[in-house]
Scaffold this active site. Structure first.
Site, PDB file in Angstrom:
ATOM      1  CB  CYS A 125       3.129  -3.639 -11.351  1.00  0.00           C
ATOM      2  SG  CYS A 125       4.329  -4.059 -10.046  1.00  0.00           S
ATOM      3  CG  ASP A 194      -0.070  -6.187  -4.244  1.00  0.00           C
ATOM      4  OD1 ASP A 194      -0.114  -5.544  -5.298  1.00  0.00           O
ATOM      5  OD2 ASP A 194       0.941  -6.824  -3.874  1.00  0.00           O
TER       6      ASP A 194
END
Ligand code: RI2
Length: 320
Positions: A125, A194
């Site tokens: 990512c 996250d």
């Protein structure tokens, strides 16, 4: 209105990345506080609460977002008049943005020390702080090479390879399913987060847990870069992190999906990597083993169980 505009951009992922969405929300709350005309403190609070709720509802997984909103909204405090409350919000928002940028610099500095000369690093990512560690290692003169995944369906890997390329770092771009084919060449996995739960599990872009599992099997260390405001206080009282499921047409075009009535497209945006797959979490307060997540929640976010107890009393209307 700036709040709805920012909320739209976060939802559509024009603004993305857990740190960036947190800073964008803080900025939007600041602008909103500055724009409220009413001299009535009750109306001011209501307006700010409404804006906070709109921002928090945009994406459910990255805890940096509600944490940032909570910190900024605390600025309203006991403000008896609108000017006091407004100043409080503006100061907290500016403080959050500055400390977030400072945290990213510290994490890069600490994380880079875990990268050795000659290392081949795999990243998944697009994490500002994970890339910060890699770029800092390169800047300090270490000869490194990166393997970066594509990151279906939103292709955040494209942003990652551009950043690495611009930094002059030798980079290999691979599809997500090629991780196991390359893992024996890799010395270290570096990813972002996250959310980090109280038991040290890391919630990050879908595919991270497969990458970490593959790394553990191949005896490759996994380093997570995460600011303290990505730790999830409410997991202390048993709240689970909600995994965002995004529209199926990010994965398969509607034109094809509608010809396949028996097929449901599933598109979870995040997954959960258990603490035992992770060697270290690098925060701006230093590196910790994932099992120490509770200490970060307690010491650096400053949210003890007492605060939740207050919340519970308020929500339930009575004290046990
Ligand atoms: P930074 C991103 O989520 C990725 O999962 C990334 O690893 C994480 O946020 C942290 O990013 P998305 O917004 O805060 O792309 O380190 O869904 O930039």
């Amino acid at each position: 209105m700036i709040v709805t505009d920012t909320a739209e951009k976060i939802k559509s992922m024009e603004i993305r990345g857990a740190g960036r969405i947190a800073r964008a929300a803080a900025e939007a709350l600041k602008d909103h506080a500055l724009s409220i005309q009413s001299p009535d403190i009750v109306a001011f609070r209501q307006e700010m609460d409404r804006a906070a709720a709109i921002l928090v509802a945009t994406r459910p997984t990255a805890v940096s977002l509600p944490n940032a909103v909570h910190m900024v909204m605390n600025g309203i405090g006991q403000g008896k008049n609108v000017e006091e409350a407004r100043t409080g919000v503006v100061e907290r928002a500016e403080h959050f943005i500055q400390s977030s940028q400072h945290a990213a610099r510290k994490i890069a500095e600490f994380g880079a020390r875990h990268i050795r000369d000659g290392d081949k690093i795999l990243t998944h990512c697009n994490s500002e702080v994970a890339l910060g560690c890699i770029i800092e290692a390169h800047r300090s003169g270490k000869d490194i090479e990166v393997f970066a995944t594509e990151v279906r369906p939103r292709n955040q890997g494209h942003i990652t390879i551009r950043t690495l390329n611009d930094a002059g770092i030798k980079t290999n771009f691979i599809v997500d399913s090629a991780v196991r084919s390359f893992i024996n060449k890799i010395d270290l996995v570096v990813v972002g987060a996250d959310a980090v739960t109280v038991n040290g599990a890391v919630v990050n872009k879908i595919g991270t847990s497969q990458v970490a599992h593959t790394a553990v099997e191949a005896r490759v260390n996994v380093l997570v870069a995460a600011e303290t405001y990505k730790f999830a206080p409410r997991t202390v009282i048993g709240e689970l992190i909600q995994i965002e499921e995004r529209p199926g047409n990010e994965v398969l075009p509607d034109a094809i999906a509608k010809t396949l009535p028996h097929v449901t497209v599933r598109n979870p945006a995040f997954d959960i990597t258990p603490a035992e797959y992770i060697d270290l979490i690098v925060t701006e307060q230093g590196a910790i083993p994932p099992q120490m997540a509770y200490v970060i929640i307690r010491e650096y976010l400053g949210w003890g169980i007492e605060e939740f107890h207050k919340d519970l009393v308020l929500n339930n209307g009575h004290e046990e």
